[in-house]
Motif scaffolding. Structure first.
Motif, PDB file in Angstrom:
ATOM      1  N   GLU A  14      -0.685 -13.040 -16.711  1.00  8.98           N
ATOM      2  CA  GLU A  14      -1.613 -13.760 -15.833  1.00  8.98           C
ATOM      3  C   GLU A  14      -1.181 -15.201 -15.660  1.00  8.98           C
ATOM      4  OE1 GLU A  14      -5.769 -13.507 -16.844  1.00  8.98           O
ATOM      5  OE2 GLU A  14      -5.668 -11.336 -17.088  1.00  8.98           O
ATOM      6  N   TYR A  15      -0.784 -15.879 -16.740  1.00  9.24           N
ATOM      7  CA  TYR A  15      -0.357 -17.279 -16.657  1.00  9.24           C
ATOM      8  C   TYR A  15       0.929 -17.422 -15.854  1.00  9.24           C
ATOM      9  CZ  TYR A  15      -3.916 -18.432 -20.126  1.00  9.24           C
ATOM     10  OH  TYR A  15      -5.099 -18.617 -20.791  1.00  9.24           O
ATOM     11  N   VAL A  16       1.857 -16.504 -16.035  1.00  3.75           N
ATOM     12  CA  VAL A  16       3.110 -16.534 -15.274  1.00  3.75           C
ATOM     13  C   VAL A  16       2.811 -16.350 -13.785  1.00  3.75           C
ATOM     14  CG1 VAL A  16       5.274 -15.294 -14.837  1.00  3.75           C
ATOM     15  CG2 VAL A  16       4.570 -15.799 -17.186  1.00  3.75           C
ATOM     16  N   PHE A  17       1.952 -15.398 -13.483  1.00  5.59           N
ATOM     17  CA  PHE A  17       1.585 -15.128 -12.097  1.00  5.59           C
ATOM     18  C   PHE A  17       0.916 -16.350 -11.463  1.00  5.59           C
ATOM     19  CE2 PHE A  17      -1.356 -13.332  -8.905  1.00  5.59           C
ATOM     20  CZ  PHE A  17      -0.407 -12.782  -8.043  1.00  5.59           C
ATOM     21  N   GLY A  19       1.226 -19.437 -12.429  1.00  7.59           N
ATOM     22  CA  GLY A  19       2.248 -20.479 -12.343  1.00  7.59           C
ATOM     23  C   GLY A  19       3.121 -20.306 -11.115  1.00  7.59           C
ATOM     24  N   LEU A  20       3.511 -19.059 -10.825  1.00  4.89           N
ATOM     25  CA  LEU A  20       4.320 -18.790  -9.642  1.00  4.89           C
ATOM     26  C   LEU A  20       3.574 -19.134  -8.358  1.00  4.89           C
ATOM     27  CD1 LEU A  20       6.031 -15.422 -10.634  1.00  4.89           C
ATOM     28  CD2 LEU A  20       7.121 -17.651 -10.374  1.00  4.89           C
ATOM     29  N   VAL A  23       3.545 -22.960  -8.018  1.00  4.83           N
ATOM     30  CA  VAL A  23       4.855 -23.464  -7.594  1.00  4.83           C
ATOM     31  C   VAL A  23       5.074 -23.193  -6.103  1.00  4.83           C
ATOM     32  CG1 VAL A  23       7.351 -23.100  -7.842  1.00  4.83           C
ATOM     33  CG2 VAL A  23       5.922 -23.368  -9.875  1.00  4.83           C
ATOM     34  N   ALA A  24       4.680 -22.018  -5.647  1.00 10.89           N
ATOM     35  CA  ALA A  24       4.840 -21.679  -4.230  1.00 10.89           C
ATOM     36  C   ALA A  24       4.010 -22.607  -3.344  1.00 10.89           C
ATOM     37  CB  ALA A  24       4.454 -20.222  -3.990  1.00 10.89           C
ATOM     38  N   VAL A  25       2.767 -22.876  -3.741  1.00 11.29           N
ATOM     39  CA  VAL A  25       1.902 -23.765  -2.962  1.00 11.29           C
ATOM     40  C   VAL A  25       2.491 -25.171  -2.915  1.00 11.29           C
ATOM     41  CG1 VAL A  25      -0.365 -24.887  -2.917  1.00 11.29           C
ATOM     42  CG2 VAL A  25      -0.195 -22.428  -3.304  1.00 11.29           C
TER      43      VAL A  25
END
Length: 161
Positions: A14-17, A19-20, A23-25
């Motif tokens: 969940e945290y990795v998701f 975080g991604l 970063v994309a935003v």
């Protein structure tokens, strides 16, 4: 569904998701703020060049008025250039319904330009050495109104120190 529930229970994933996504935003925002589109930059450059040319020509002309002396001109404009394209209107009637579609006319893959309107002049500041004299100021006013085709209320004339 079972895979989604397994992933939902795993906090690391969940945290990795999240975080991604963050970063994309940030990347999308950064790229949109850093570099405006080339078309907008080109149009801004063209408008700035147009205004600078007007200022230079007006300075040169007004400085030729008897008693005006050195002249400096600043022109402000309302917005960017407006381009009007040729359009083709197609009307199709089927089963009692009329559909009207409008699309640009293209030649060699480029839209046909009908007219280009440069931005409206909203203000002119003229600073002249001879503007202390009422007659010189009046002549400068008349010349600026005639050359720019704008109301006198948009023109301010000041004496140079």
């Amino acid at each position: 569904m079972k895979l989604f529930q397994k992933l939902k229970g795993n906090k690391t994933i969940e945290y990795v998701f999240l975080g991604l996504i963050a970063v994309a935003v940030v990347a999308v925002l950064a790229f949109s703020l850093i570099r405006p589109s080339d078309a907008v930059a080109y149009e801004d450059d063209e408008v700035i060049s147009y205004v600078k040319d007007l200022e230079n020509r007006l300075e040169k002309t007004l400085s030729q008025i008897k008693g005006a002396g050195d002249v400096s001109v600043v022109i402000t404009v309302d917005s960017g250039k407006e381009t009007i394209y040729a359009n083709e209107t197609v009307t199709v009637s089927e089963d009692g319904k009329t559909t009207i579609t409008e699309s640009p006319i293209l030649v060699n893959g480029k839209p046909v330009v009908v007219k280009e309107n440069y931005p409206e002049i909203v203000g002119v500041l003229i600073v002249a050495q001879g503007a202390n004299s009422i007659s010189v100021m009046k002549n400068i006013q008349q010349a600026a109104v005639s050359l720019l085709n704008i109301n006198l209320s948009r023109i301010e004339i000041l004496a140079m120190n």
